[in-house]
Write a protein that holds these residues in place. Structure first.
Motif, short mmCIF file in Angstrom:
data_model
loop_
_atom_site.label_atom_id
_atom_site.label_comp_id
_atom_site.label_asym_id
_atom_site.label_seq_id
_atom_site.Cartn_x
_atom_site.Cartn_y
_atom_site.Cartn_z
N GLU A 109 0.84 -1.21 0.00
CA GLU A 109 0.00 0.00 0.00
C GLU A 109 0.87 1.25 0.00
OE1 GLU A 109 -2.60 -0.21 3.41
OE2 GLU A 109 -3.47 -2.12 2.77
N GLU A 150 -9.09 -1.36 -4.07
CA GLU A 150 -8.57 -2.31 -3.08
C GLU A 150 -7.19 -2.78 -3.55
OE1 GLU A 150 -9.66 -3.54 -0.12
OE2 GLU A 150 -7.95 -4.94 -0.07
N LEU A 151 -6.24 -2.87 -2.62
CA LEU A 151 -4.90 -3.33 -2.96
C LEU A 151 -4.64 -4.69 -2.31
CD1 LEU A 151 -2.97 0.03 -2.37
CD2 LEU A 151 -3.91 -0.85 -4.52
N LYS A 152 -4.01 -5.56 -3.07
CA LYS A 152 -3.73 -6.91 -2.58
C LYS A 152 -2.34 -7.33 -3.01
CE LYS A 152 -7.78 -8.25 -0.97
NZ LYS A 152 -7.90 -8.18 0.48
N ASP A 162 -8.54 1.04 0.97
CA ASP A 162 -7.11 1.27 0.82
C ASP A 162 -6.79 2.62 0.21
OD1 ASP A 162 -6.42 -1.11 1.99
OD2 ASP A 162 -6.51 -2.23 0.11
CA CA Z 1 -5.98 -4.46 1.03
#
Ligand code: CA
Ligand code: 0WD
Length: 423
Positions: free
Chosen positions: A223, A284-286, A267
């Protein structure tokens, strides 16, 4: 009406009669088809009789229920001390890397620039409840001459919970590893749902290896590589990663007959298109391990994408940016997934998960909660429990063991009621 999906309700109710052929004298009776077509099992033994809810996907494999487009009704920020602010000061802005093959080191700073949230502290619904007290005007009130003081103190919302709890419910028909416990209290007409950590989850959390801790850190570090504090700013990978800080949105939506207000951590925001309103502008971050073999891809589709889909679908977050890391913790490629298209990627897998099953199951679980929890009492908790391979069962608790609505919340709601009555 703006809806993600429209359906006509199908009736696929089958009468099932199950009786356990063992010596516990316990029998399971699938209740006859009802108007709402729900699949309760009446579980009886000599002491008492209780309903239970089966989780097998087959029961829920029918057309999509109505899920209304989630609307953001507010947001809040948690600072490095977990103090809540009724604003978006912690919102981050997504900066797309110029290269599709960046070299982000997800281990950088793990030893010396990491402030980790204390996960022994169980915050339950506290942040959401604080937000509600600060934003009561955002809840619909009854208008007109028949507005009664008693009713005007209600939130006119069936369920209040964290998005993460709903994600777990949605994915339950396909989960075969981790069970869950959800405490439910009915207070002034609203069902509050708050997770209780299972013994197994606590054990796993306390026995995490250094490698697992580093992977968790890596998710937050990713992130930091992609997010700036200000619109137009730049990410600062030299900074500290502090997992106490969070930006959460609060959304309102409806699943068939159930009105829901829930909050979820967001995020970052994609600020490139000013026409996009929240939650459509959220990203959304993954992170995930690089995929080398067909078997790894299959597992990614079957077990990971269902969680990613459910988590982002619920609040209406349209995009998931993923960093694929190698075994040295370096992000070697980036890929963007559109939440609403994820299912197209996976549907050719054998025995794959179906979004409609997840949502139909959630709908029936919420109906089950309403059927079981009928006593409006802030001190009373019904604990719903599920373990893989079993039905959902519940126990009722009138001592304070699982009570989770804090006095400051209850008192505020009751005092306001008294004030109304005095008018
Ligand atoms: Ca996330
Ligand atoms: O059990 C929970 N989910 C609880 C969450 C219990 C009590 C509090 N919280 C709150 C925290 O205030 C946090 O800010 O969780 C918020 C996030 O809630 P959520 O959005 O409902 O949870 P979920 O969808 O499971 O997680 C979203 C993100 C995670 O991102 P990834 O990409 O790993 O799914 O929130 C983070 C994590 O980054 N997260 C948490 N952060 C702090 N405390 C927690 C937590 N307990 N759980 C997830």
């Amino acid at each position: 009406m703006n809806r993600h999906f429209n359906t006509s309700r199908e009736s696929s109710g089958r009468e099932v009669f199950k009786r356990k052929a063992d010596d516990t004298q316990e029998s399971e009776i699938k209740l006859p088809k009802t108007e709402t077509d729900e699949h309760y099992i009446l579980r009886t033994n000599n002491a008492d009789s209780k309903l239970a809810l089966p989780v097998q996907p087959d029961y829920y494999d029918k057309s999509f229920p109505d899920y209304r487009q989630p609307v953001e009704i507010g947001c809040f920020s948690l600072d490095s001390n977990r103090q809540l602010f009724n604003d978006a000061r912690q919102l981050k802005y997504c900066v797309k890397p110029t290269s599709k093959n960046p070299n982000f080191n997800l281990r950088d700073g793990y030893k010396d620039r990491y402030i980790k949230r204390n996960d022994n502290i169980k915050e339950k619904l506290d942040h959401i409840l604080k937000w509600i007290l600060l934003n009561k005007h955002k809840f619909p009130t009854l208008s007109g001459d028949d507005k009664s003081p008693a009713l005007s103190n209600q939130l006119h919302t069936d369920f209040i919970t964290w998005r993460g709890h709903l994600t777990k419910i949605l994915t339950t028909p396909y989960e075969n590893r981790e069970g869950w416990m959800l405490a439910v209290t009915l207070f002034h007409g609203t069902y509050y749902m708050s997770e209780v950590e299972t013994e197994e989850a606590r054990r796993q959390r306390e026995q995490r290896t250094e490698m697992q801790e580093e992977l968790i850190y890596g998710g937050y570090k990713f992130e930091q590589y992609l997010c700036a504090d200000k619109p137009g700013g730049n990410p600062n990978p030299a900074g500290v990663v502090n997992t106490n800080e969070a930006f959460c949105c609060v959304v309102r939506t409806r699943l068939n007959g159930h009105s829901l207000v829930f909050s979820g951590e967001v995020d970052c925001k994609d600020n490139s298109d000013p026409r996009l309103k929240a939650p459509q502008c959220y990203v959304e971050l993954k992170t995930s391990r690089e995929i080398y073999t067909p078997n790894q891809e299959r597992n990614f589709h079957r077990f990971k994408l269902i969680k990613w889909w459910a988590q982002s679908f619920l609040p209406g977050v349209p995009r998931i940016i993923t960093g694929f890391r190698d075994d040295n913790g370096m992000v070697v490629s980036l890929q963007s997934f559109e939440t609403m298209k994820i299912h197209h990627l996976v549907k050719n897998e054998r025995n794959c998960w179906k979004p409609a099953v997840c949502l139909n199951f959630c709908n029936d679980f919420l109906s089950f909660v309403k059927k079981v929890v009928t006593h409006d009492d802030h001190r009373m908790v019904t604990l719903f429990s599920w373990e893989p391979g079993k039905d959902i069962s519940y126990t009722v608790h009138t001592d304070r063991t699982y009570a989770f609505l804090p006095d400051w919340y209850v008192e505020n709601m009751i005092i306001q009621k008294g004030e109304h009555n005095a008018e």
